[in-house]
Design a protein around this motif. Structure first.
Motif, PDB file in Angstrom:
ATOM      1  N   UNK A  68     -51.214 -66.582  68.497  1.00 47.04           N
ATOM      2  CA  UNK A  68     -52.030 -65.380  68.345  1.00 47.04           C
ATOM      3  C   UNK A  68     -53.157 -65.345  69.374  1.00 47.04           C
ATOM      4  N   UNK A  69     -53.776 -66.497  69.612  1.00 43.95           N
ATOM      5  CA  UNK A  69     -54.848 -66.545  70.601  1.00 43.95           C
ATOM      6  C   UNK A  69     -54.303 -66.231  71.996  1.00 43.95           C
ATOM      7  N   UNK A  70     -53.121 -66.775  72.321  1.00 45.49           N
ATOM      8  CA  UNK A  70     -52.522 -66.505  73.623  1.00 45.49           C
ATOM      9  C   UNK A  70     -52.151 -65.026  73.769  1.00 45.49           C
ATOM     10  N   UNK A  71     -51.615 -64.435  72.697  1.00 42.09           N
ATOM     11  CA  UNK A  71     -51.263 -63.010  72.737  1.00 42.09           C
ATOM     12  C   UNK A  71     -52.501 -62.154  72.942  1.00 42.09           C
ATOM     13  N   UNK A  72     -53.595 -62.496  72.279  1.00 40.97           N
ATOM     14  CA  UNK A  72     -54.833 -61.745  72.462  1.00 40.97           C
ATOM     15  C   UNK A  72     -55.363 -61.875  73.886  1.00 40.97           C
ATOM     16  N   UNK A  73     -55.241 -63.065  74.465  1.00 45.86           N
ATOM     17  CA  UNK A  73     -55.688 -63.261  75.842  1.00 45.86           C
ATOM     18  C   UNK A  73     -54.827 -62.462  76.810  1.00 45.86           C
ATOM     19  N   UNK A  74     -53.512 -62.404  76.554  1.00 42.96           N
ATOM     20  CA  UNK A  74     -52.621 -61.619  77.420  1.00 42.96           C
ATOM     21  C   UNK A  74     -52.988 -60.138  77.357  1.00 42.96           C
ATOM     22  N   UNK A  75     -53.219 -59.641  76.148  1.00 41.24           N
ATOM     23  CA  UNK A  75     -53.596 -58.233  76.001  1.00 41.24           C
ATOM     24  C   UNK A  75     -54.938 -57.948  76.654  1.00 41.24           C
ATOM     25  N   UNK A  76     -55.883 -58.883  76.496  1.00 37.28           N
ATOM     26  CA  UNK A  76     -57.195 -58.675  77.106  1.00 37.28           C
ATOM     27  C   UNK A  76     -57.092 -58.673  78.636  1.00 37.28           C
ATOM     28  N   UNK A  78     -58.022 -55.625  81.117  1.00 39.71           N
ATOM     29  CA  UNK A  78     -58.989 -55.821  82.197  1.00 39.71           C
ATOM     30  C   UNK A  78     -58.388 -55.441  83.542  1.00 39.71           C
ATOM     31  N   UNK A  79     -57.068 -55.738  83.732  1.00 41.27           N
ATOM     32  CA  UNK A  79     -56.403 -55.353  84.973  1.00 41.27           C
ATOM     33  C   UNK A  79     -56.358 -53.838  85.123  1.00 41.27           C
ATOM     34  N   UNK A  80     -56.042 -53.154  84.052  1.00 44.12           N
ATOM     35  CA  UNK A  80     -56.024 -51.685  84.092  1.00 44.12           C
ATOM     36  C   UNK A  80     -57.418 -51.138  84.386  1.00 44.12           C
TER      37      UNK A  80
END
Length: 302
Positions: free
Chosen positions: A175-183, A187-189
């Protein structure tokens, strides 16, 4: 309050025992009673008051609730992409009045039986899906669990009212990794949008600067044209009004006037730098001579 409730319950039990002693039985609403005769199933008693002649071997084996009950099952399994998840399923079920005997006699532990079927279906369905598909197809998983339970539990006198997959919990690190990927994606967008905005701002600034310089150039050109026209008119007017003067005399006078105007502007400006220039009547003569010489050379070159 608890003591009063306990006392009331004891009184009701005593009254029920007294009723059975006199051969009477009360069955509550949404409940059925199982009547046996000398240990053998005899009948299903519906809500109401019933005669129970215990002296002829009749007795109540137990009661069965017809209300909808809910069982929450937590099942840990692994997805196709090797992510361990905990699937939480809520099973809503009830006993059927027309099959009350099967529901009472065929199963000793209804909740454990339902839980076993839920485990079997979830652990057969989820490993075929990756983590994202598991979240997207949770309704399909719930439907598979409900179909399997309906088929199995109907033989035991139970109806599956509804099956819900209420939660899918990946491992905490996942879950922490998924949240980091989404964040990171967001941020890239945001960075792309910010860069695009800065690009548009720079383009508009450059266009404005170019337009400003273009208009400034037009203003300078018009200013110089006006100065030339003014000088020409001044020379012509001076030559006509003062006989004997030549164009050279008029130009010398104009140059002297421009020279003193320039000196005045330099002295009046508080931000001007120090400029050392020759000053005196001879300096004006030299400036005039240099200008005339430059004009003559330009005409000779043409």
């Amino acid at each position: 309050m608890c003591q009063l409730y306990g006392n009331t319950k004891l009184i009701l039990l005593e009254l029920e025992k007294m009723g059975q002693a006199f051969g009477c039985l009360q069955v509550d609403q949404s409940t059925v009673a199982i009547r046996e005769n000398f240990g053998k199933f005899d009948d299903v008693l519906e809500p109401g008051c019933h005669c129970l002649p215990w002296c002829f071997g009749s007795q109540v084996a137990g009661h069965l609730s017809l209300r909808v009950q809910q069982l929450d099952v937590r099942c840990e399994t692994k997805t196709k992409d090797n992510v361990f998840v905990t699937v939480v399923a809520s099973i809503q079920y009830r006993a059927l009045a027309e099959k009350a005997a099967d529901a009472f006699y065929k199963l000793s532990n209804t909740r454990a039986q339902i839980q076993a079927y839920v485990f079997d279906v979830i652990r057969a369905s989820v490993p075929k899906l990756d983590l994202d598909s598991t979240f997207e197809q949770k309704n399909d998983i719930a439907k598979a669990v409900e179909d399997e339970l309906e088929k199995a539990m109907s033989a035991y006198g139970y109806e599956i009212v509804q099956t819900l997959i209420v939660d899918i919990e990946p491992d905490e690190h996942v879950k922490r990794a998924m949240n980091e990927i989404n964040a990171a994606a967001r941020m890239r967008v945001a960075a792309n949008e910010k860069a695009e905005a800065e690009k548009i701002l720079q383009i508009k600034r450059a266009e404005g600067d170019a337009e400003s310089k273009y208009l400034a150039g037009l203003g300078i050109a018009r200013q110089r044209q006006a100065i030339v026209d003014g000088l020409r008119d001044s020379v012509l007017a001076f030559s006509e009004n003062v006989p004997g003067t030549t164009s050279k005399d008029v130009m010398d006078m104009v140059l002297v006037t421009q020279y003193f105007d320039t000196m005045k502007e330099i002295g009046a400006s508080s931000k001007s730098s120090s400029i050392f220039i020759p000053h005196g009547p001879g300096a004006v003569k030299d400036v005039a001579a240099q200008i005339r010489e430059g004009l003559l050379q330009a005409n000779a070159a043409q």
